[in-house]
Design a protein around this motif. Structure first.
Motif, PDB file in Angstrom:
ATOM      1  N   PHE A  31       0.848  -1.199   0.000  1.00 54.37           N
ATOM      2  CA  PHE A  31       0.000   0.000   0.000  1.00 54.37           C
ATOM      3  C   PHE A  31       0.883   1.248   0.000  1.00 54.37           C
ATOM      4  CE2 PHE A  31      -2.404  -3.434   1.998  1.00 54.37           C
ATOM      5  CZ  PHE A  31      -3.509  -3.468   1.164  1.00 54.37           C
ATOM      6  N   TYR A  32       1.794   1.264  -0.950  1.00 53.78           N
ATOM      7  CA  TYR A  32       2.721   2.398  -1.106  1.00 53.78           C
ATOM      8  C   TYR A  32       2.565   2.828  -2.559  1.00 53.78           C
ATOM      9  CZ  TYR A  32       7.257   4.800  -1.467  1.00 53.78           C
ATOM     10  OH  TYR A  32       8.263   5.729  -1.685  1.00 53.78           O
ATOM     11  N   GLU A  33       1.967   3.994  -2.749  1.00 55.88           N
ATOM     12  CA  GLU A  33       1.506   4.347  -4.102  1.00 55.88           C
ATOM     13  C   GLU A  33       2.618   4.475  -5.124  1.00 55.88           C
ATOM     14  OE1 GLU A  33      -1.517   7.305  -4.461  1.00 55.88           O
ATOM     15  OE2 GLU A  33      -2.524   6.639  -2.631  1.00 55.88           O
ATOM     16  N   LYS A  34       3.858   4.734  -4.654  1.00 57.69           N
ATOM     17  CA  LYS A  34       4.955   4.870  -5.624  1.00 57.69           C
ATOM     18  C   LYS A  34       5.484   3.518  -6.106  1.00 57.69           C
ATOM     19  CE  LYS A  34       6.519   9.266  -3.740  1.00 57.69           C
ATOM     20  NZ  LYS A  34       7.389   9.801  -2.700  1.00 57.69           N
ATOM     21  N   SER A  35       5.027   2.440  -5.485  1.00 61.16           N
ATOM     22  CA  SER A  35       5.507   1.115  -5.889  1.00 61.16           C
ATOM     23  C   SER A  35       4.763   0.626  -7.132  1.00 61.16           C
ATOM     24  CB  SER A  35       5.284   0.106  -4.758  1.00 61.16           C
ATOM     25  OG  SER A  35       5.491  -1.210  -5.251  1.00 61.16           O
ATOM     26  N   PHE A  61       3.114  -0.981   4.572  1.00 63.51           N
ATOM     27  CA  PHE A  61       3.006   0.479   4.494  1.00 63.51           C
ATOM     28  C   PHE A  61       4.391   1.109   4.622  1.00 63.51           C
ATOM     29  CE2 PHE A  61      -0.995  -1.037   6.355  1.00 63.51           C
ATOM     30  CZ  PHE A  61      -1.912  -0.465   5.489  1.00 63.51           C
ATOM     31  N   VAL A  62       4.555   2.243   3.964  1.00 63.11           N
ATOM     32  CA  VAL A  62       5.791   3.033   4.107  1.00 63.11           C
ATOM     33  C   VAL A  62       5.375   4.413   4.612  1.00 63.11           C
ATOM     34  CG1 VAL A  62       7.801   4.003   2.933  1.00 63.11           C
ATOM     35  CG2 VAL A  62       6.874   1.795   2.179  1.00 63.11           C
ATOM     36  N   ASP A  63       5.553   4.659   5.892  1.00 62.76           N
ATOM     37  CA  ASP A  63       5.237   5.957   6.493  1.00 62.76           C
ATOM     38  C   ASP A  63       3.850   6.468   6.075  1.00 62.76           C
ATOM     39  OD1 ASP A  63       7.730   6.093   7.858  1.00 62.76           O
ATOM     40  OD2 ASP A  63       8.691   6.696   5.978  1.00 62.76           O
ATOM     41  N   ALA A  64       2.889   5.566   6.132  1.00 63.21           N
ATOM     42  CA  ALA A  64       1.528   5.937   5.728  1.00 63.21           C
ATOM     43  C   ALA A  64       0.812   6.658   6.870  1.00 63.21           C
ATOM     44  CB  ALA A  64       0.757   4.677   5.343  1.00 63.21           C
ATOM     45  N   ILE A  73      -6.837  -2.143   7.225  1.00 64.17           N
ATOM     46  CA  ILE A  73      -6.932  -3.207   8.242  1.00 64.17           C
ATOM     47  C   ILE A  73      -8.347  -3.377   8.791  1.00 64.17           C
ATOM     48  CG2 ILE A  73      -4.476  -3.105   8.824  1.00 64.17           C
ATOM     49  CD1 ILE A  73      -5.267  -1.709  11.453  1.00 64.17           C
ATOM     50  N   ASN A  74      -9.170  -2.329   8.681  1.00 62.98           N
ATOM     51  CA  ASN A  74     -10.568  -2.493   9.102  1.00 62.98           C
ATOM     52  C   ASN A  74     -11.330  -3.434   8.175  1.00 62.98           C
ATOM     53  OD1 ASN A  74     -10.184  -0.840  11.266  1.00 62.98           O
ATOM     54  ND2 ASN A  74     -11.143   0.976  10.351  1.00 62.98           N
ATOM     55  N   GLY A  75     -10.726  -3.737   7.022  1.00 62.29           N
ATOM     56  CA  GLY A  75     -11.370  -4.651   6.066  1.00 62.29           C
ATOM     57  C   GLY A  75     -11.364  -6.091   6.517  1.00 62.29           C
ATOM     58  N   SER A  76     -10.458  -6.458   7.447  1.00 64.16           N
ATOM     59  CA  SER A  76     -10.408  -7.851   7.905  1.00 64.16           C
ATOM     60  C   SER A  76      -9.554  -7.967   9.162  1.00 64.16           C
ATOM     61  CB  SER A  76      -9.800  -8.749   6.825  1.00 64.16           C
ATOM     62  OG  SER A  76      -9.563 -10.040   7.366  1.00 64.16           O
ATOM     63  N   PRO A  77      -9.996  -8.814  10.124  1.00 62.41           N
ATOM     64  CA  PRO A  77      -9.161  -9.072  11.311  1.00 62.41           C
ATOM     65  C   PRO A  77      -7.942  -9.928  10.983  1.00 62.41           C
ATOM     66  CG  PRO A  77     -11.171 -10.396  11.373  1.00 62.41           C
ATOM     67  CD  PRO A  77     -11.287  -9.510  10.164  1.00 62.41           C
ATOM     68  N   ARG A  78      -7.882 -10.460   9.755  1.00 64.31           N
ATOM     69  CA  ARG A  78      -6.740 -11.329   9.403  1.00 64.31           C
ATOM     70  C   ARG A  78      -5.471 -10.526   9.101  1.00 64.31           C
ATOM     71  NH1 ARG A  78      -8.623 -15.719   4.971  1.00 64.31           N
ATOM     72  NH2 ARG A  78      -6.468 -16.406   5.252  1.00 64.31           N
ATOM     73  N   TRP A  79      -5.596  -9.252   8.801  1.00 69.50           N
ATOM     74  CA  TRP A  79      -4.407  -8.485   8.427  1.00 69.50           C
ATOM     75  C   TRP A  79      -3.384  -8.413   9.549  1.00 69.50           C
ATOM     76  CZ3 TRP A  79      -3.361  -7.468   3.645  1.00 69.50           C
ATOM     77  CH2 TRP A  79      -4.356  -7.091   2.723  1.00 69.50           C
ATOM     78  N   ILE A  80      -2.125  -8.667   9.222  1.00 70.73           N
ATOM     79  CA  ILE A  80      -1.055  -8.206  10.083  1.00 70.73           C
ATOM     80  C   ILE A  80      -0.310  -7.122   9.294  1.00 70.73           C
ATOM     81  CG2 ILE A  80      -0.909 -10.506  11.138  1.00 70.73           C
ATOM     82  CD1 ILE A  80       2.002 -10.589  10.003  1.00 70.73           C
ATOM     83  N   ILE A  81       0.519  -6.333   9.962  1.00 70.81           N
ATOM     84  CA  ILE A  81       1.096  -5.141   9.319  1.00 70.81           C
ATOM     85  C   ILE A  81       2.608  -5.274   9.198  1.00 70.81           C
ATOM     86  CG2 ILE A  81       1.256  -2.619   9.390  1.00 70.81           C
ATOM     87  CD1 ILE A  81      -1.219  -2.553  11.142  1.00 70.81           C
ATOM     88  N   GLN A  82       3.111  -4.825   8.049  1.00 73.00           N
ATOM     89  CA  GLN A  82       4.563  -4.677   7.832  1.00 73.00           C
ATOM     90  C   GLN A  82       4.837  -3.180   7.666  1.00 73.00           C
ATOM     91  OE1 GLN A  82       6.182  -7.231   4.800  1.00 73.00           O
ATOM     92  NE2 GLN A  82       7.818  -5.799   4.269  1.00 73.00           N
ATOM     93  N   PHE A  83       5.572  -2.621   8.628  1.00 72.56           N
ATOM     94  CA  PHE A  83       5.954  -1.206   8.548  1.00 72.56           C
ATOM     95  C   PHE A  83       7.322  -1.140   7.879  1.00 72.56           C
ATOM     96  CE2 PHE A  83       2.974  -1.302  12.142  1.00 72.56           C
ATOM     97  CZ  PHE A  83       2.111  -0.280  11.788  1.00 72.56           C
ATOM     98  N   HIS A  84       7.377  -0.512   6.713  1.00 74.87           N
ATOM     99  CA  HIS A  84       8.614  -0.529   5.920  1.00 74.87           C
ATOM    100  C   HIS A  84       9.242   0.852   5.791  1.00 74.87           C
ATOM    101  CE1 HIS A  84      10.529  -3.869   3.529  1.00 74.87           C
ATOM    102  NE2 HIS A  84      11.296  -2.857   3.172  1.00 74.87           N
ATOM    103  N   GLY A  85       8.832   1.773   6.683  1.00 72.93           N
ATOM    104  CA  GLY A  85       9.406   3.115   6.641  1.00 72.93           C
ATOM    105  C   GLY A  85      10.147   3.418   7.928  1.00 72.93           C
TER     106      GLY A  85
END
Ligand SMILES: O=C(O)c1ccccc1N[C@@H]1O[C@H](COP(=O)(O)O)[C@@H](O)[C@H]1O
Length: 205
Positions: A31-35, A61-64, A73-85
């Motif tokens: 979810f990084y628009e420049k990618s 996400f990158v510094d989102a 993440i509100n779309g599903s409880p299954r999401w875990i997060i990767q912070f890449h910034g």
């Protein structure tokens, strides 16, 4: 050793299901628009809804901003997060989801001290540093910079391919490995052969 595998940069349902068939443990959505691998929250949540059980969807996400992260993440409880910034621990923790923090490693870094800045992380992802590019660079870093003992499970990333995955696991013995460009036909499109070779190399190597 059973090394887990995350296939990152999923942009369509065909690649998602193909990676699952070959044994992927986790799928990453950027979810990084420049990618070139960017997916919208709607597209990613629609793919997630069609995934089989026991496969972990990872939202990268990158510094989102907070609203963008919550929309996904509100779309599903299954999401875990990767912070890449450059997110600090308090921000990572504030979403109350399991998370991985990516560190982009370069010569001279004290990897153990950097890892210790995120005591609440489920795992730490170690990627290659490249100036001006936050990730998905296809570059390998010097794995000897990773200390043998760290306080968190390690997800090794950065320029992994079917050709180097066995060496990587032998040298680093990570909890999991993460690949994006190394299993692509073109940016955002996965190669079934490369995905299959990568996963079998990681799990059977
Ligand atoms: O994949 C991307 O486009 C991306 C964009 C911004 C930050 C991270 C990104 N991907 C992550 O980068 C590493 C290494 O990728 P590669 O295998 O070297 O192509 C991996 O953790 C991806 O999840």
């Amino acid at each position: 050793m059973n090394c887990r595998v995350k296939i990152c940069g999923i942009t369509n349902i065909e690649d998602a299901l193909m990676a699952c068939r070959h044994g992927a443990d986790a799928l990453g959505f950027v979810f990084y628009e420049k990618s070139p691998r960017y997916v919208t929250p709607e597209m990613a949540n629609s793919i997630l809804a069609q995934l089989p059980p026991f496969v972990t969807p990872v939202a990268l996400f990158v510094d989102a901003d907070e609203a963008s992260i919550r929309t996904v993440i509100n779309g599903s409880p299954r999401w875990i997060i990767q912070f890449h910034g450059a997110e600090i621990e308090a921000e990572c923790l504030s979403y109350q989801r399991p998370y991985m923090k990516a560190l982009r490693i370069k010569e001279g870094d004290n990897v153990a001290a950097l890892v210790d800045q995120y005591p609440t992380a489920s795992a730490m992802l170690l990627d290659a540093y490249k100036a001006g590019v936050p990730g998905g660079t296809g570059e390998v870093f010097d794995w000897s910079l990773i200390p043998k003992k760290l306080t968190k499970p390690i997800v090794l990333a950065g320029g992994l391919t079917p050709n180097n995955i066995k060496d990587a696991i032998k040298q680093v013995a990570p909890y999991a490995v993460d690949v994006s460009g190394g299993v692509e036909l073109s940016k955002g499109v996965k190669s079934e052969l490369k995905v299959q070779e990568f996963i079998s190399g990681a799990k059977c190597g």
